[in-house]
Design a protein around this motif. Structure first.
Motif, PDB file in Angstrom:
ATOM      1  N   MET A   1      27.065  13.031  29.254  1.00  0.00           N
ATOM      2  CA  MET A   1      27.824  13.883  29.900  1.00  0.00           C
ATOM      3  C   MET A   1      28.064  13.997  31.092  1.00  0.00           C
ATOM      4  O   MET A   1      27.806  13.376  31.783  1.00  0.00           O
ATOM      5  CB  MET A   1      26.123  14.916  29.313  1.00  0.00           C
ATOM      6  CG  MET A   1      26.628  15.969  30.134  1.00  0.00           C
ATOM      7  SD  MET A   1      25.708  17.553  30.083  1.00  0.00           S
ATOM      8  CE  MET A   1      25.054  17.640  29.084  1.00  0.00           C
ATOM      9  N   PRO A   2      29.655  14.526  31.133  1.00  0.00           N
ATOM     10  CA  PRO A   2      29.906  14.329  32.378  1.00  0.00           C
ATOM     11  C   PRO A   2      29.530  14.601  33.468  1.00  0.00           C
ATOM     12  O   PRO A   2      28.786  16.247  33.578  1.00  0.00           O
ATOM     13  CB  PRO A   2      30.916  15.066  32.568  1.00  0.00           C
ATOM     14  CG  PRO A   2      31.615  15.984  30.926  1.00  0.00           C
ATOM     15  CD  PRO A   2      29.701  15.937  30.251  1.00  0.00           C
ATOM     16  N   TYR A   4      29.306  16.524  37.158  1.00  0.00           N
ATOM     17  CA  TYR A   4      30.403  16.918  38.469  1.00  0.00           C
ATOM     18  C   TYR A   4      29.891  17.576  40.106  1.00  0.00           C
ATOM     19  O   TYR A   4      28.525  17.511  39.821  1.00  0.00           O
ATOM     20  CB  TYR A   4      30.633  19.101  38.255  1.00  0.00           C
ATOM     21  CG  TYR A   4      31.443  18.862  37.206  1.00  0.00           C
ATOM     22  CD1 TYR A   4      32.553  19.173  37.074  1.00  0.00           C
ATOM     23  CD2 TYR A   4      30.979  18.483  35.199  1.00  0.00           C
ATOM     24  CE1 TYR A   4      33.330  18.594  35.512  1.00  0.00           C
ATOM     25  CE2 TYR A   4      31.404  18.332  34.411  1.00  0.00           C
ATOM     26  CZ  TYR A   4      32.816  18.500  34.261  1.00  0.00           C
ATOM     27  OH  TYR A   4      33.377  18.349  33.598  1.00  0.00           O
ATOM     28  N   ASN A  72      25.067  17.660  36.201  1.00  0.00           N
ATOM     29  CA  ASN A  72      25.777  16.996  34.553  1.00  0.00           C
ATOM     30  C   ASN A  72      26.232  18.598  34.476  1.00  0.00           C
ATOM     31  O   ASN A  72      24.881  19.485  33.939  1.00  0.00           O
ATOM     32  CB  ASN A  72      24.447  16.644  33.746  1.00  0.00           C
ATOM     33  CG  ASN A  72      24.336  15.350  33.965  1.00  0.00           C
ATOM     34  OD1 ASN A  72      25.259  14.717  34.140  1.00  0.00           O
ATOM     35  ND2 ASN A  72      22.872  14.845  34.501  1.00  0.00           N
ATOM     36  N   ALA A  73      27.166  18.855  32.912  1.00  0.00           N
ATOM     37  CA  ALA A  73      27.391  19.762  32.948  1.00  0.00           C
ATOM     38  C   ALA A  73      28.281  19.291  31.341  1.00  0.00           C
ATOM     39  O   ALA A  73      28.986  18.130  31.628  1.00  0.00           O
ATOM     40  CB  ALA A  73      28.265  20.950  33.397  1.00  0.00           C
ATOM     41  N   PRO A  74      28.885  20.490  30.408  1.00  0.00           N
ATOM     42  CA  PRO A  74      29.272  20.194  29.269  1.00  0.00           C
ATOM     43  C   PRO A  74      30.340  19.592  29.666  1.00  0.00           C
ATOM     44  O   PRO A  74      31.300  18.672  29.305  1.00  0.00           O
ATOM     45  CB  PRO A  74      28.451  20.485  27.949  1.00  0.00           C
ATOM     46  CG  PRO A  74      27.916  21.838  29.236  1.00  0.00           C
ATOM     47  CD  PRO A  74      27.893  21.093  30.533  1.00  0.00           C
ATOM     48  N   ASP A  75      31.531  20.380  30.807  1.00  0.00           N
ATOM     49  CA  ASP A  75      32.742  20.256  31.226  1.00  0.00           C
ATOM     50  C   ASP A  75      32.597  21.573  32.409  1.00  0.00           C
ATOM     51  O   ASP A  75      31.860  22.006  33.025  1.00  0.00           O
ATOM     52  CB  ASP A  75      33.477  21.343  29.594  1.00  0.00           C
ATOM     53  CG  ASP A  75      33.073  22.733  29.454  1.00  0.00           C
ATOM     54  OD1 ASP A  75      32.534  23.181  30.654  1.00  0.00           O
ATOM     55  OD2 ASP A  75      32.739  23.300  28.111  1.00  0.00           O
ATOM     56  N   MET A  76      34.242  21.794  32.585  1.00  0.00           N
ATOM     57  CA  MET A  76      34.010  22.121  34.104  1.00  0.00           C
ATOM     58  C   MET A  76      33.952  23.701  34.141  1.00  0.00           C
ATOM     59  O   MET A  76      33.628  24.152  35.110  1.00  0.00           O
ATOM     60  CB  MET A  76      35.834  21.916  33.864  1.00  0.00           C
ATOM     61  CG  MET A  76      36.848  22.926  35.257  1.00  0.00           C
ATOM     62  SD  MET A  76      35.948  22.304  37.293  1.00  0.00           S
ATOM     63  CE  MET A  76      36.769  20.639  37.866  1.00  0.00           C
ATOM     64  N   ASP A  77      34.270  24.225  33.146  1.00  0.00           N
ATOM     65  CA  ASP A  77      33.702  25.814  33.389  1.00  0.00           C
ATOM     66  C   ASP A  77      32.550  26.258  33.178  1.00  0.00           C
ATOM     67  O   ASP A  77      32.053  26.926  33.431  1.00  0.00           O
ATOM     68  CB  ASP A  77      34.636  25.968  31.771  1.00  0.00           C
ATOM     69  CG  ASP A  77      35.607  26.637  31.565  1.00  0.00           C
ATOM     70  OD1 ASP A  77      36.476  26.652  32.439  1.00  0.00           O
ATOM     71  OD2 ASP A  77      35.726  26.348  30.141  1.00  0.00           O
ATOM     72  N   ALA A  78      31.333  24.585  32.507  1.00  0.00           N
ATOM     73  CA  ALA A  78      30.554  25.307  32.370  1.00  0.00           C
ATOM     74  C   ALA A  78      29.923  25.112  33.919  1.00  0.00           C
ATOM     75  O   ALA A  78      28.664  25.262  34.145  1.00  0.00           O
ATOM     76  CB  ALA A  78      29.279  24.743  31.526  1.00  0.00           C
ATOM     77  N   CYS A  97      34.450  19.405  41.498  1.00  0.00           N
ATOM     78  CA  CYS A  97      35.464  18.368  40.956  1.00  0.00           C
ATOM     79  C   CYS A  97      34.816  17.074  39.726  1.00  0.00           C
ATOM     80  O   CYS A  97      33.728  17.599  39.924  1.00  0.00           O
ATOM     81  CB  CYS A  97      36.022  17.645  41.686  1.00  0.00           C
ATOM     82  SG  CYS A  97      35.465  16.048  42.913  1.00  0.00           S
ATOM     83  N   GLU A  98      35.274  16.689  38.541  1.00  0.00           N
ATOM     84  CA  GLU A  98      34.356  16.103  37.822  1.00  0.00           C
ATOM     85  C   GLU A  98      34.482  14.994  38.311  1.00  0.00           C
ATOM     86  O   GLU A  98      35.155  13.673  39.102  1.00  0.00           O
ATOM     87  CB  GLU A  98      35.066  15.827  35.962  1.00  0.00           C
ATOM     88  CG  GLU A  98      34.296  15.118  35.581  1.00  0.00           C
ATOM     89  CD  GLU A  98      35.041  14.798  34.002  1.00  0.00           C
ATOM     90  OE1 GLU A  98      34.842  14.060  32.977  1.00  0.00           O
ATOM     91  OE2 GLU A  98      35.842  15.874  33.831  1.00  0.00           O
TER      92      GLU A  98
END
Length: 102
Positions: A1-2, A4, A72-78, A97-98
């Motif tokens: 998971m990315p 941020y 950790n978040a699944p994507d930028m929006d989350a 930022c990621e």
């Protein structure tokens, strides 16, 4: 998971011990509400200096960092949705930022 980075800008130190306890409780509640998504709750940042090719400035730049967290978040929006509950928003901003894996 990315992962941020939440980079905090602004805010202000608490003026009394009671205010400090209230602020810390708000941060604890917000970070705790994100559960296992919090990789590193981070810390406040002290005074900074800006290093550039032309030298060192004592002012911390145009928008000095006041603290950070790593989540950790699944994507930028989350990640943005998570940041919307941050207590620093009462007096400052959160830059999201990621953290790009290399």
């Amino acid at each position: 998971m990315p992962k941020y980075i939440f980079a905090y800008h602004g805010g202000k130190p608490p003026e009394t011990p009671e205010e400090g306890e209230k602020v810390m409780a708000a941060w604890g509640e917000w970070l705790g509400g994100m559960g296992d998504a919090v990789v590193d709750g981070g810390n406040p940042a002290g005074p900074s200096k800006t290093v550039s090719a032309s030298g060192v400035a004592d002012d911390g730049g145009a928008n000095p960092l006041s603290g950070y967290s790593l989540v950790n978040a699944p994507d930028m929006d989350a990640a943005i949705e998570m940041a919307k509950g941050c207590p620093v928003l009462d007096h400052g901003t959160v830059e999201v930022c990621e953290a790009v894996e290399m």
